[in-house]
Design an enzyme around this catalytic site. Structure first.
Site, PDB file in Angstrom:
ATOM      1  N   ASP B  11      10.206 -73.767 -38.977  1.00 35.43           N
ATOM      2  CA  ASP B  11      11.464 -74.471 -39.220  1.00 35.43           C
ATOM      3  C   ASP B  11      11.467 -75.681 -38.299  1.00 35.43           C
ATOM      4  OD1 ASP B  11      12.408 -72.585 -41.057  1.00 35.43           O
ATOM      5  OD2 ASP B  11      13.110 -71.286 -39.446  1.00 35.43           O
ATOM      6  N   ASP B 130      17.800 -68.774 -51.409  1.00 35.36           N
ATOM      7  CA  ASP B 130      18.420 -67.964 -50.357  1.00 35.36           C
ATOM      8  C   ASP B 130      19.375 -67.011 -51.066  1.00 35.36           C
ATOM      9  OD1 ASP B 130      17.075 -69.359 -48.382  1.00 35.36           O
ATOM     10  OD2 ASP B 130      18.667 -70.841 -48.163  1.00 35.36           O
TER      11      ASP B 130
END
Lengths: 203, 252
Positions: B11, B130
């Site tokens: 990330d 997600d």
């Protein structure tokens, strides 16, 4: 040292193959000019996208015949993924569209029941002498060659059934996998192609 | 035989690797190029970078980071975060990404998926989902904008639709499990695996190789993990050795 010429006809993702060749110590030159592809010492034919779009790009620029001539004359060529498929006669992906026809084979869809695309690392097996080495190669394909064409040294992998992983004839190397994304094993294969007249010659 | 993939995820925010639970509480965890190179040498099968700051702040993922990663990586690189248009995707592919992951933009305008697939080929297009369980409901809902927005979409149906639009792979993150170390959401993976024919990358919740084994058994084709690699608790090499010992086909 003469740069390695990469056939670049549009969006095909050539950053990875360019980087792989540069890591081997060679410069790269991108071109879509038939004359340059004809003259160059070493040519890479990458390719992503569809068979029909790929052939259209090559034909529009007269590249199909000069690439076919290179294969016939056994002059150094590295074809990758769709690049290999474009060298064949036809593909189930784009019925009715003629390929370059330098490889006597038709491209088939990956067997029913398998996840498509085939994404990931698959074992490449080499059974014939003086060819590539066995190892793991990275694939991203929905189509492949099943039948072994005459006149080529063949490496194979299995996905649902056995298919052609790569074809070698002298300095012509055509891979269904992506050597530029196949780690150290792939880098070594590219290096051998860059350094030698015969990819299959023994070390 | 096609092997199961182990994919470390970085990330990235402002060119640095960050860590956090449920996409928030981010802290610095290093240089992306250095880390990606280390994972590659440990036997990582692919690298995913997600620019976690890209969507909320409307910025495109750092092209320079992608180009620097490409110089050192001889394995596939997937890039996500802030891909809003075909032009964004082409910039990332041009800089050296092999696949682009699209999340929020696809939920807001699904046609971007077919446009991308037509332009770049399905093998370059990853749908990042997600997925979150909702209290009192069955199934999983798609959440976007780093978990801030509920979309009303059913995650499994959304993946099915996306496959029709030409997506080549699903990166499926369990919002409930992400950052918890409680293991992947196996029910979610099972439901997704039965619903689509394209490969599925499991994401969210891994604390070790047993979780990965369970994810493969539930139908995942690849597993993604971030914190277990960043913290140095596990190397990719160790994870692969453990999986191989349990008869999972991995690239060694």
């Amino acid at each position: 040292m003469e740069p390695i010429v990469i056939v670049s006809t549009g969006v095909a993702n050539i950053a990875s193959v360019s980087a792989a060749i540069r890591r081997c110590g060679f410069d790269v030159e991108l071109t879509d000019e038939a004359a340059r592809v004809s003259d160059a010492e070493r040519v890479v034919l990458p390719g992503v996208g569809s068979f029909e779009a790929g052939m259209e790009c090559l034909r529009d620029r007269g590249l199909d015949s000069v690439i076919g001539d290179r294969v016939a004359a056994q002059r150094p060529l590295l074809a990758i993924c769709l690049g290999l498929q474009l060298l064949c006669k036809s593909s189930e992906e784009s019925l009715g569209v003629d390929g370059i026809g330098a490889i006597e084979a038709d491209v088939r869809r990956v067997p029913v029941g398998m996840r498509v695309p085939q994404f990931g690392w698959n074992r490449v097996e080499v059974s014939e002498a003086s060819a590539m080495e066995s190892g793991y190669a990275y694939y991203a394909n929905s189509f492949c060659i099943i039948d072994r064409p005459d006149g080529w040294t063949v490496a194979t992998s299995t996905y649902g059934r056995e298919f052609v992983a790569a074809l070698v004839r002298g300095p012509v190397l055509a891979c269904q996998f992506h050597p530029e994304l196949s780690g150290t094993w792939g880098s070594q294969l590219i290096r051998r192609w860059l350094m030698r007249e015969e990819v299959g010659s023994t070390c | 035989m096609l092997t199961k993939r182990i994919i470390p995820c970085l990330d990235v925010r402002d060119g640095r690797v960050v860590k956090g639970v449920r996409f928030t509480g981010l802290r610095d965890a290093g240089d992306p190029v250095e880390q990606a190179a280390r994972y590659q040498s440990q036997g990582a099968d692919e690298i995913v970078i997600l620019d976690v700051s890209a969507t909320p702040e409307g910025r495109a993922t750092g092209i320079e980071t992608v180009a620097a990663l490409r110089e050192v990586l001889s394995i596939p690189l997937t890039v996500g975060g802030g891909v809003r248009s075909v032009a964004d995707a082409e910039r990332l592919l041009g800089a050296g990404a092999d696949k682009v992951a699209v999340n929020t933009a696809a939920v807001e305008r699904p046609a971007i998926l077919s446009e991308l697939a037509r332009r770049t080929g399905s093998q370059c297009v990853v749908l990042a989902i997600d997925a979150a369980r909702q209290p009192g409901q069955s199934g999983w809902e798609v959440v976007t904008r780093s978990g801030v927005n509920r979309s009303g979409l059913d995650a499994v149906q959304w993946a099915r639709d996306a496959q029709q639009l030409g997506v080549g792979e699903v990166l499926l993150t369990s919002w409930d499990r992400d950052g918890t170390g409680d293991g992947y959401d196996l029910e979610l993976l099972g439901a997704m695996s039965a619903a689509v024919d394209i490969p599925i990358i499991a994401s969210g919740g891994a604390a070790g190789s047993d979780h990965m084994l369970a994810a493969f058994q539930a139908g995942a084709d690849a597993v993604l993990a971030a914190s277990i690699f960043h913290d140095g608790i596990n190397t990719v090499t160790d994870i692969k050795a453990s999986l191989a010992a349990k008869n999972v086909e991995v690239r060694l």
